[in-house]
Design a protein around this motif. Sequence first.
Motif, PDB file in Angstrom:
ATOM      1  N   LYS A 159      28.890  40.076  62.078  1.00  0.00           N
ATOM      2  CA  LYS A 159      28.659  41.344  62.763  1.00  0.00           C
ATOM      3  C   LYS A 159      28.685  41.160  64.285  1.00  0.00           C
ATOM      4  O   LYS A 159      29.049  42.080  65.025  1.00  0.00           O
ATOM      5  CB  LYS A 159      27.327  41.939  62.309  1.00  0.00           C
ATOM      6  CG  LYS A 159      27.339  42.372  60.841  1.00  0.00           C
ATOM      7  CD  LYS A 159      26.041  43.018  60.422  1.00  0.00           C
ATOM      8  CE  LYS A 159      26.108  43.457  58.957  1.00  0.00           C
ATOM      9  NZ  LYS A 159      24.902  44.153  58.510  1.00  0.00           N
ATOM     10  N   ILE A 160      28.318  39.966  64.740  1.00  0.00           N
ATOM     11  CA  ILE A 160      28.405  39.669  66.174  1.00  0.00           C
ATOM     12  C   ILE A 160      29.866  39.715  66.623  1.00  0.00           C
ATOM     13  O   ILE A 160      30.205  40.297  67.652  1.00  0.00           O
ATOM     14  CB  ILE A 160      27.800  38.285  66.488  1.00  0.00           C
ATOM     15  CG1 ILE A 160      26.298  38.279  66.209  1.00  0.00           C
ATOM     16  CG2 ILE A 160      28.084  37.892  67.938  1.00  0.00           C
ATOM     17  CD1 ILE A 160      25.500  39.250  67.054  1.00  0.00           C
ATOM     18  N   TYR A 161      30.747  39.106  65.826  1.00  0.00           N
ATOM     19  CA  TYR A 161      32.179  39.162  66.143  1.00  0.00           C
ATOM     20  C   TYR A 161      32.674  40.607  66.137  1.00  0.00           C
ATOM     21  O   TYR A 161      33.499  41.001  66.966  1.00  0.00           O
ATOM     22  CB  TYR A 161      32.980  38.349  65.127  1.00  0.00           C
ATOM     23  CG  TYR A 161      32.832  36.849  65.266  1.00  0.00           C
ATOM     24  CD1 TYR A 161      33.239  36.196  66.429  1.00  0.00           C
ATOM     25  CD2 TYR A 161      32.314  36.085  64.228  1.00  0.00           C
ATOM     26  CE1 TYR A 161      33.116  34.820  66.553  1.00  0.00           C
ATOM     27  CE2 TYR A 161      32.186  34.712  64.344  1.00  0.00           C
ATOM     28  CZ  TYR A 161      32.590  34.080  65.506  1.00  0.00           C
ATOM     29  OH  TYR A 161      32.468  32.715  65.628  1.00  0.00           O
ATOM     30  N   ALA A 162      32.183  41.394  65.190  1.00  0.00           N
ATOM     31  CA  ALA A 162      32.593  42.797  65.109  1.00  0.00           C
ATOM     32  C   ALA A 162      32.181  43.553  66.365  1.00  0.00           C
ATOM     33  O   ALA A 162      32.949  44.357  66.912  1.00  0.00           O
ATOM     34  CB  ALA A 162      31.992  43.446  63.867  1.00  0.00           C
ATOM     35  N   LEU A 163      30.974  43.308  66.825  1.00  0.00           N
ATOM     36  CA  LEU A 163      30.499  43.953  68.056  1.00  0.00           C
ATOM     37  C   LEU A 163      31.343  43.547  69.259  1.00  0.00           C
ATOM     38  O   LEU A 163      31.636  44.363  70.142  1.00  0.00           O
ATOM     39  CB  LEU A 163      29.027  43.597  68.300  1.00  0.00           C
ATOM     40  CG  LEU A 163      27.999  44.324  67.425  1.00  0.00           C
ATOM     41  CD1 LEU A 163      26.615  43.730  67.625  1.00  0.00           C
ATOM     42  CD2 LEU A 163      27.988  45.812  67.738  1.00  0.00           C
ATOM     43  N   ILE A 164      31.724  42.276  69.314  1.00  0.00           N
ATOM     44  CA  ILE A 164      32.580  41.797  70.396  1.00  0.00           C
ATOM     45  C   ILE A 164      33.916  42.538  70.373  1.00  0.00           C
ATOM     46  O   ILE A 164      34.419  42.983  71.412  1.00  0.00           O
ATOM     47  CB  ILE A 164      32.814  40.274  70.274  1.00  0.00           C
ATOM     48  CG1 ILE A 164      31.516  39.519  70.576  1.00  0.00           C
ATOM     49  CG2 ILE A 164      33.924  39.809  71.230  1.00  0.00           C
ATOM     50  CD1 ILE A 164      31.594  38.030  70.309  1.00  0.00           C
ATOM     51  N   CYS A 165      34.484  42.696  69.189  1.00  0.00           N
ATOM     52  CA  CYS A 165      35.770  43.390  69.063  1.00  0.00           C
ATOM     53  C   CYS A 165      35.681  44.834  69.527  1.00  0.00           C
ATOM     54  O   CYS A 165      36.620  45.363  70.133  1.00  0.00           O
ATOM     55  CB  CYS A 165      36.244  43.342  67.609  1.00  0.00           C
ATOM     56  SG  CYS A 165      36.831  41.726  67.069  1.00  0.00           S
ATOM     57  N   ILE A 166      34.553  45.469  69.232  1.00  0.00           N
ATOM     58  CA  ILE A 166      34.395  46.891  69.556  1.00  0.00           C
ATOM     59  C   ILE A 166      34.050  47.111  71.024  1.00  0.00           C
ATOM     60  O   ILE A 166      34.586  48.016  71.675  1.00  0.00           O
ATOM     61  CB  ILE A 166      33.303  47.517  68.672  1.00  0.00           C
ATOM     62  CG1 ILE A 166      33.752  47.527  67.202  1.00  0.00           C
ATOM     63  CG2 ILE A 166      32.969  48.936  69.126  1.00  0.00           C
ATOM     64  CD1 ILE A 166      32.659  47.929  66.239  1.00  0.00           C
ATOM     65  N   CYS A 167      33.185  46.270  71.568  1.00  0.00           N
ATOM     66  CA  CYS A 167      32.576  46.549  72.875  1.00  0.00           C
ATOM     67  C   CYS A 167      33.196  45.798  74.058  1.00  0.00           C
ATOM     68  O   CYS A 167      32.964  46.178  75.214  1.00  0.00           O
ATOM     69  CB  CYS A 167      31.081  46.224  72.829  1.00  0.00           C
ATOM     70  SG  CYS A 167      30.179  47.122  71.555  1.00  0.00           S
ATOM     71  N   VAL A 168      33.940  44.750  73.792  1.00  0.00           N
ATOM     72  CA  VAL A 168      34.414  43.887  74.888  1.00  0.00           C
ATOM     73  C   VAL A 168      35.920  44.048  75.062  1.00  0.00           C
ATOM     74  O   VAL A 168      36.659  44.100  74.068  1.00  0.00           O
ATOM     75  CB  VAL A 168      34.070  42.407  74.580  1.00  0.00           C
ATOM     76  CG1 VAL A 168      34.551  41.497  75.702  1.00  0.00           C
ATOM     77  CG2 VAL A 168      32.565  42.246  74.373  1.00  0.00           C
ATOM     78  N   PRO A 169      36.405  44.122  76.302  1.00  0.00           N
ATOM     79  CA  PRO A 169      37.860  44.210  76.552  1.00  0.00           C
ATOM     80  C   PRO A 169      38.597  43.047  75.896  1.00  0.00           C
ATOM     81  O   PRO A 169      38.053  41.940  75.783  1.00  0.00           O
ATOM     82  CB  PRO A 169      37.954  44.140  78.076  1.00  0.00           C
ATOM     83  CG  PRO A 169      36.636  44.657  78.557  1.00  0.00           C
ATOM     84  CD  PRO A 169      35.631  44.201  77.547  1.00  0.00           C
ATOM     85  N   THR A 170      39.827  43.302  75.512  1.00  0.00           N
ATOM     86  CA  THR A 170      40.575  42.358  74.670  1.00  0.00           C
ATOM     87  C   THR A 170      40.606  40.931  75.206  1.00  0.00           C
ATOM     88  O   THR A 170      40.263  39.980  74.499  1.00  0.00           O
ATOM     89  CB  THR A 170      42.020  42.859  74.479  1.00  0.00           C
ATOM     90  OG1 THR A 170      41.978  44.144  73.866  1.00  0.00           O
ATOM     91  CG2 THR A 170      42.815  41.898  73.614  1.00  0.00           C
ATOM     92  N   LYS A 171      41.025  40.734  76.432  1.00  0.00           N
ATOM     93  CA  LYS A 171      41.181  39.381  76.964  1.00  0.00           C
ATOM     94  C   LYS A 171      39.860  38.632  76.966  1.00  0.00           C
ATOM     95  O   LYS A 171      39.788  37.461  76.554  1.00  0.00           O
ATOM     96  CB  LYS A 171      41.758  39.438  78.377  1.00  0.00           C
ATOM     97  CG  LYS A 171      42.132  38.065  78.926  1.00  0.00           C
ATOM     98  CD  LYS A 171      42.865  38.194  80.258  1.00  0.00           C
ATOM     99  CE  LYS A 171      43.264  36.809  80.766  1.00  0.00           C
ATOM    100  NZ  LYS A 171      44.018  36.894  82.060  1.00  0.00           N
ATOM    101  N   LEU A 172      38.798  39.300  77.393  1.00  0.00           N
ATOM    102  CA  LEU A 172      37.483  38.659  77.422  1.00  0.00           C
ATOM    103  C   LEU A 172      36.975  38.407  76.002  1.00  0.00           C
ATOM    104  O   LEU A 172      36.370  37.373  75.717  1.00  0.00           O
ATOM    105  CB  LEU A 172      36.489  39.538  78.178  1.00  0.00           C
ATOM    106  CG  LEU A 172      35.041  39.021  78.270  1.00  0.00           C
ATOM    107  CD1 LEU A 172      35.013  37.640  78.926  1.00  0.00           C
ATOM    108  CD2 LEU A 172      34.171  40.001  79.039  1.00  0.00           C
TER     109      LEU A 172
END
Length: 311
Positions: free
Chosen positions: A286-299
């Motif tokens: 779920k942490i990875y999922a949050l990263i995918c949703i909330c963080v710009p692609t390159k970062l």
Amino acid sequence: MISVIVPAYNVEMYIESCLNSILNQKFSDFEVIIVDDGSTDNTFNVCQKFKDERIKIFHTENHGLSEARNYGIEKSSGDYLTFIDSDDYISEFYLSDLMNSIEKFNSDISMCDYVSTPGDDCVFVRSDEEKVMSSMKCLSEILYQKKFINSAWGKLYKRNLFGNVRFPKDRLFEDLHAICPLFINANSVSYTGNKDYAYRKREGSIMLSSKRRERADEYLFINDVLLSFLKYKTLKKAIYSRTFTNSIDYIYLNYRYRDELAFKEFKKARNYASKVIFSKAAFSLKIYALICICVPTKLALQMIDKIKKKK
């Protein structure tokens, strides 16, 4: 009768231990189908030293694990099938525990637990835990990668489940490819907590020796297979969870040397990241999922890379 199917390829150091453990079973009504998949070492000769009428040895050209298993299915005659990798071994109760579980719960598939070991001295553990569940619920747990694993071994199957189901040739995730339709074909699955299977972790095994790029591409293949089962509504969340897991692994394996492929898969993964957050997936996923949703692609790609490297 139970047909024990043992595909073997260049395992002269381990096959004797494997076969001895099978012949030492408390359960007696079984046959052993050994498929020597074109070994170039002394594997076939070691197998021939076993003078037991229950053993049937077949030698084929090298076509890989899946084809060896499929050949074993065709040559077997039991009403029940189980698969044992030739570098692994089992407790003396393996067959009796699995058969007793099927008979007690009238299930179509039974499963036991396993021990991961580097050698021949593993300690098998007895347990009072046992249960029966619907095949769909069990398959969901397998896809979520929680209590149950997606290996073909460690399970006993009624033969009629196979029908046209076979293992895919030249694929690294052949177990999961076959497990999904087998469990869908079943009504119920029973489980015994007895640790009856010894999974030997060794250098040179298929998963440990795979080239990085080859393994990466296999994640997309198995994702296509899994997504084809979305018509089963009870499996949807679990399928999205597993495909998302595979996408993250694919992104990590491609990042920095095939970033355009990582970027392309990231966009696909982002589409169902929200489904993972509201599923029974592990917290780390779920942490990875949050990263995918909330963080710009390159970062986000950089963050995934750093987190995966620490594991």
